[in-house]
Design a protein around this motif. Structure first.
Motif, PDB file in Angstrom:
ATOM      1  N   CYS A   1      54.098 -13.761 -80.859  1.00 40.91           N
ATOM      2  CA  CYS A   1      53.813 -15.058 -81.488  1.00 40.91           C
ATOM      3  C   CYS A   1      53.546 -16.099 -80.408  1.00 40.91           C
ATOM      4  CB  CYS A   1      54.972 -15.484 -82.370  1.00 40.91           C
ATOM      5  SG  CYS A   1      54.719 -17.094 -83.161  1.00 40.91           S
TER       6      CYS A   1
ATOM      7  N   ASP B   1      52.256 -19.334 -81.402  1.00 40.66           N
ATOM      8  CA  ASP B   1      51.960 -20.547 -82.165  1.00 40.66           C
ATOM      9  C   ASP B   1      52.469 -21.813 -81.488  1.00 40.66           C
ATOM     10  OD1 ASP B   1      50.846 -18.904 -84.040  1.00 40.66           O
ATOM     11  OD2 ASP B   1      52.573 -18.926 -85.397  1.00 40.66           O
ATOM     12  N   TRP B   2      53.385 -21.665 -80.546  1.00 42.07           N
ATOM     13  CA  TRP B   2      54.021 -22.804 -79.893  1.00 42.07           C
ATOM     14  C   TRP B   2      53.204 -23.376 -78.739  1.00 42.07           C
ATOM     15  CZ3 TRP B   2      54.455 -21.278 -74.891  1.00 42.07           C
ATOM     16  CH2 TRP B   2      54.476 -19.904 -74.664  1.00 42.07           C
TER      17      TRP B   2
ATOM     18  N   SER C   1      51.679 -27.236 -78.763  1.00 39.62           N
ATOM     19  CA  SER C   1      52.684 -28.306 -78.705  1.00 39.62           C
ATOM     20  C   SER C   1      53.348 -28.383 -77.335  1.00 39.62           C
ATOM     21  CB  SER C   1      53.726 -28.116 -79.805  1.00 39.62           C
ATOM     22  OG  SER C   1      54.324 -26.838 -79.723  1.00 39.62           O
ATOM     23  N   VAL C   2      53.602 -27.228 -76.704  1.00 42.89           N
ATOM     24  CA  VAL C   2      54.178 -27.226 -75.358  1.00 42.89           C
ATOM     25  C   VAL C   2      53.163 -27.763 -74.349  1.00 42.89           C
ATOM     26  CG1 VAL C   2      55.030 -25.742 -73.491  1.00 42.89           C
ATOM     27  CG2 VAL C   2      55.792 -25.362 -75.839  1.00 42.89           C
TER      28      VAL C   2
ATOM     29  N   VAL D   1      60.806 -18.340 -77.887  1.00 45.22           N
ATOM     30  CA  VAL D   1      60.366 -18.471 -76.506  1.00 45.22           C
ATOM     31  C   VAL D   1      61.569 -18.423 -75.572  1.00 45.22           C
ATOM     32  CG1 VAL D   1      58.355 -19.874 -77.125  1.00 45.22           C
ATOM     33  CG2 VAL D   1      60.505 -21.002 -76.502  1.00 45.22           C
TER      34      VAL D   1
ATOM     35  N   PRO E   1      59.087 -29.228 -79.599  1.00 43.14           N
ATOM     36  CA  PRO E   1      58.126 -28.122 -79.746  1.00 43.14           C
ATOM     37  C   PRO E   1      58.728 -26.735 -79.844  1.00 43.14           C
ATOM     38  CG  PRO E   1      57.417 -29.655 -78.046  1.00 43.14           C
ATOM     39  CD  PRO E   1      58.795 -30.060 -78.432  1.00 43.14           C
ATOM     40  N   ILE E   2      59.839 -26.478 -79.157  1.00 39.67           N
ATOM     41  CA  ILE E   2      60.353 -25.107 -79.124  1.00 39.67           C
ATOM     42  C   ILE E   2      61.720 -24.984 -79.787  1.00 39.67           C
ATOM     43  CG2 ILE E   2      59.074 -24.579 -77.020  1.00 39.67           C
ATOM     44  CD1 ILE E   2      61.700 -24.836 -75.485  1.00 39.67           C
ATOM     45  N   SER E   3      62.106 -25.970 -80.567  1.00 40.59           N
ATOM     46  CA  SER E   3      63.443 -25.944 -81.170  1.00 40.59           C
ATOM     47  C   SER E   3      63.642 -24.717 -82.054  1.00 40.59           C
ATOM     48  CB  SER E   3      63.688 -27.223 -81.972  1.00 40.59           C
ATOM     49  OG  SER E   3      62.692 -27.387 -82.963  1.00 40.59           O
ATOM     50  N   ASN E   4      62.575 -24.245 -82.707  1.00 41.23           N
ATOM     51  CA  ASN E   4      62.678 -23.069 -83.571  1.00 41.23           C
ATOM     52  C   ASN E   4      61.714 -21.958 -83.175  1.00 41.23           C
ATOM     53  OD1 ASN E   4      64.660 -24.165 -85.444  1.00 41.23           O
ATOM     54  ND2 ASN E   4      63.025 -25.533 -86.162  1.00 41.23           N
ATOM     55  N   ALA E   5      61.185 -22.035 -81.956  1.00 42.11           N
ATOM     56  CA  ALA E   5      60.185 -21.059 -81.526  1.00 42.11           C
ATOM     57  C   ALA E   5      60.843 -19.895 -80.792  1.00 42.11           C
ATOM     58  CB  ALA E   5      59.162 -21.727 -80.609  1.00 42.11           C
TER      59      ALA E   5
END
Length: 308
Positions: free
Chosen positions: A70, A72-73, A76-77, A133, A127-131
């Protein structure tokens, strides 16, 4: 930022690459263009972006990237990295296919650290709070990469393709793994030696070139080569965890490397004895590697000794 090889490494590296009993692998976080520009003239294997892309210098690039990775992030990053690059003089960021890296190596050290801390706060709260990564902080860098993208996680896939390509039947008699890795990528060492504690790496032992020269047999593999008895246990943890949490998922490779190498063939060539494995950390005082090489100059001296 332009990356170049150490000026004295080219001759000994070429000599080792031209030895038919030696396999050289460069496993790097850099992208494919950087590896092509620096190593394209040598007879070796290149593994870019932490092993997500692989090729022999006489062949084409192939991907070992999981099909369901994935990304998708990324956008935003990227916006966060652009924001901090504009506000941190002499910093820059790189957009790769599996990660983004913000580097402040040439910026003011203290200001760069403050900016890096603020950047991490921005990333974790937005951006990555729920990603899915991993955030890897280096000495003067911040990298955001997809979960499971590490050098150690890629080794079994890289070795599988090398074994198939060379038609290897006899066991590998020696492996030398040299690197200056971030803590996240020290699984390249623990892949071979799972008994080492991951939380608190021991101090590495100093290594002298003469000792290695007398100990290392003819086959040298740079940054590759787990022993067969541990291969099943060590198989890419990210892959195993994904299969457990999502039974319907599978790793798809282009070409399908796993399908092309029978399991018994891999076991027969990856039967590496512990005494014939040398792992070396460059410029680090604490590492999961067995030995310490002080600098890039020491690495060059070692390769010269091995080439004689």
């Amino acid at each position: 930022m332009e990356l170049k090889l150490h000026p004295d490494i080219k001759a000994p590296l070429k000599k080792l690459c031209d030895d038919p009993k030696t396999t050289i692998v460069v496993l790097s976080g850099s992208d494919r263009i950087v590896l092509d520009d620096n190593f394209g003239e040598y007879n070796m294997w290149l593994a870019a972006e932490h092993g997500m892309f692989l090729r022999h210098t006489k062949g084409e690039w192939m991907t070992t990237m999981p099909e369901n990775l994935c990304m998708d992030w990324v956008d935003s990053v990227k916006h966060v990295f652009e924001y901090f690059t504009e506000r941190t003089p002499r910093s820059h960021f790189e957009l790769r296919e599996t990660s983004l890296v913000w580097n402040y190596k040439y910026a003011d050290v203290e200001f760069g650290r403050l900016q890096a801390r603020d950047m991490l706060q921005h990333l974790w709260t937005g951006p990555i709070s729920n990603a899915s990564v991993d955030v890897v902080r280096g000495g003067r860098s911040v990298e955001v990469r997809a979960v499971g993208v590490t050098k150690g996680a890629a080794i079994d896939r890289i070795l599988g393709e090398i074994v198939h390509h060379k038609g290897m039947k006899s066991p590998i008699d020696c492996v030398l793994c040299i690197g200056h890795f971030l803590a996240k990528d020290e699984d390249v060492y623990t892949f071979f030696e799972p008994e080492l504690p991951c939380e608190s790496p021991p101090p590495a032992r100093a290594m002298v070139a003469n000792h290695v020269k007398t100990s290392v047999p003819n086959t040298l593999a740079s940054q590759s080569g787990p022993r067969a008895s541990r291969l099943k246990k060590q198989r890419s943890l990210s892959t195993l965890e994904k299969k457990e949490t999502n039974p319907g998922s599978a790793i798809a490779l282009q070409p399908a490397l796993q399908d092309r190498m029978p399991l018994h063939e891999g076991a027969s060539v990856l039967d590496l004895k512990g005494d014939n494995y040398f792992s070396c950390a460059v410029g680090r005082k604490r590492s999961n590697a067995r030995y310490l090489l002080g600098s890039a100059d020491t690495v060059v001296s070692l390769l010269k000794e091995l080439g004689h």
